[in-house]
Design a protein around this motif. Sequence first.
Motif, mmCIF file in Angstrom:
data_model
loop_
_atom_site.group_PDB
_atom_site.id
_atom_site.type_symbol
_atom_site.label_atom_id
_atom_site.label_comp_id
_atom_site.label_asym_id
_atom_site.label_seq_id
_atom_site.Cartn_x
_atom_site.Cartn_y
_atom_site.Cartn_z
ATOM 1 N N ASN A 63 -7.886 1.505 -5.187
ATOM 2 C CA ASN A 63 -8.026 2.593 -4.217
ATOM 3 C C ASN A 63 -8.915 3.673 -4.815
ATOM 4 O O ASN A 63 -8.471 4.481 -5.630
ATOM 5 C CB ASN A 63 -6.655 3.157 -3.845
ATOM 6 C CG ASN A 63 -6.728 4.204 -2.751
ATOM 7 O OD1 ASN A 63 -7.807 4.625 -2.336
ATOM 8 N ND2 ASN A 63 -5.577 4.645 -2.276
ATOM 9 N N LYS A 66 -8.333 7.793 -3.365
ATOM 10 C CA LYS A 66 -7.058 8.501 -3.553
ATOM 11 C C LYS A 66 -7.232 9.992 -3.279
ATOM 12 O O LYS A 66 -8.226 10.589 -3.663
ATOM 13 C CB LYS A 66 -6.535 8.287 -4.968
ATOM 14 C CG LYS A 66 -5.926 6.905 -5.203
ATOM 15 C CD LYS A 66 -5.356 6.822 -6.596
ATOM 16 C CE LYS A 66 -4.682 5.484 -6.855
ATOM 17 N NZ LYS A 66 -3.488 5.288 -6.030
ATOM 18 N N GLY A 71 -7.193 7.170 1.870
ATOM 19 C CA GLY A 71 -6.608 6.651 0.639
ATOM 20 C C GLY A 71 -5.093 6.697 0.651
ATOM 21 O O GLY A 71 -4.425 5.769 0.184
ATOM 22 N N PHE A 74 -3.888 3.988 3.001
ATOM 23 C CA PHE A 74 -4.083 2.684 2.363
ATOM 24 C C PHE A 74 -2.948 2.402 1.389
ATOM 25 O O PHE A 74 -2.369 1.308 1.387
ATOM 26 C CB PHE A 74 -5.434 2.671 1.637
ATOM 27 C CG PHE A 74 -5.782 1.355 0.998
ATOM 28 C CD1 PHE A 74 -5.928 0.196 1.756
ATOM 29 C CD2 PHE A 74 -5.991 1.277 -0.374
ATOM 30 C CE1 PHE A 74 -6.263 -1.014 1.161
ATOM 31 C CE2 PHE A 74 -6.327 0.073 -0.974
ATOM 32 C CZ PHE A 74 -6.464 -1.077 -0.207
ATOM 33 N N ASP A 75 -2.602 3.389 0.557
ATOM 34 C CA ASP A 75 -1.491 3.226 -0.384
ATOM 35 C C ASP A 75 -0.174 2.980 0.346
ATOM 36 O O ASP A 75 0.615 2.113 -0.037
ATOM 37 C CB ASP A 75 -1.362 4.463 -1.272
ATOM 38 C CG ASP A 75 -2.270 4.411 -2.493
ATOM 39 O OD1 ASP A 75 -2.664 3.300 -2.880
ATOM 40 O OD2 ASP A 75 -2.603 5.479 -3.029
#
Length: 274
Positions: A63, A66, A71, A74-75
Motif C-alpha cells: 500500500n 497509506k 489507502g 484499501f487496508d
Amino acid sequence: MENRRSLSQPLLSSTSAAPTTPTSPNLSNHAVLLRLLLVAVVGLTSLWANHEASKGFDITILNNAKGSSAGQRFDLFYVSNDEATRLLLNASNFIQNLIYPSQDLPKKIIKSVHLTLSLRDLSSNVAVEQLDGGVDFAVHLSPSIFNDTNMNHAMSTAILRGMSRVWLWNGEGHAPPSLLDGMVEHIVAAAGFVEKKYSGGAVGTLAACEPMWWKDKDPMEIATFLDYHERQGEGFIQRLNQALRSRWQDRTVDNVLGLPDQRPCGSFNTSGSL
C-alpha cells in the motif's frame, strides 16, 4: 562360611509396590488441551502449506497510498481480511483454466506477484510491470478505483485485467499492445465482467481484408473479433497465446487461424459475441 549378598541383587524386593502419585484432574485436562492444540497447529500448518503450494507463486500486497482515503479503504476492505489475496488467486485460477486448460500446454513461469496500490492515479485502473528476471511481476492499482460507484466490481476487474497480462505470453516483448489488450478484454468478458457490448451484426471488412486488423484498434473491438474466431474454432485463444511464446511476427495471428497469404475479403457476423 558366611553367605554374602551379591552386589547385583536389588536392594528392594521385586515384589515391593512402587509408590504412585495421584494424577490431578487439572494436570490431565491440561495435557489433553496441549495435545489438541498441537494437532490444531499441525493441521493449520498443513493447510497453509497446501495453500502455498496450490498458488504456485509468492504474493506481496503493498500500500503506497497509506494515509490517503484510498489507502485507508484499501487496508480496511482488502488487506486486513486478505480479500486482495483471494481476488488475485481467484483471478489467477480462472485465467489459467481458460488459457492453459491442458497440462500439455507450456505455461509461463511466475515466481512472484506484487499487488500494489499506487500513490497517484494511473491512466487506467491497472498497470503491469515485468520485473528483472522475467518471472516477477508488479500489478499496480490506481487509487481512482475507490472513486467508482461499485468499488468491488472495479477492484475485481482491475485485478483480473492485471493477472491476465501477467499470464499471457507477449511474443518475447514484441507483440502489439493493442492485440494483448484485446486478449485481456476477451478474458474479462469470459469471466462475466463486461463493461461494453457490441450489438452484433455485420462488422465491416476489418478482420477479413486487413492483414493487421489488430493494429491501433479499440481493445473491445479486437476482443469482439477474437470472440468470433474462438466460436469458429474452439481453442483459438489458447493456440494464439501459445504462438506468442515465440517472437512476434506479423503473420502470427494468421498462422494460428490457418489463413493463406491472400486473405479473402468480406464481412462476417459477430452476433452472439461480446
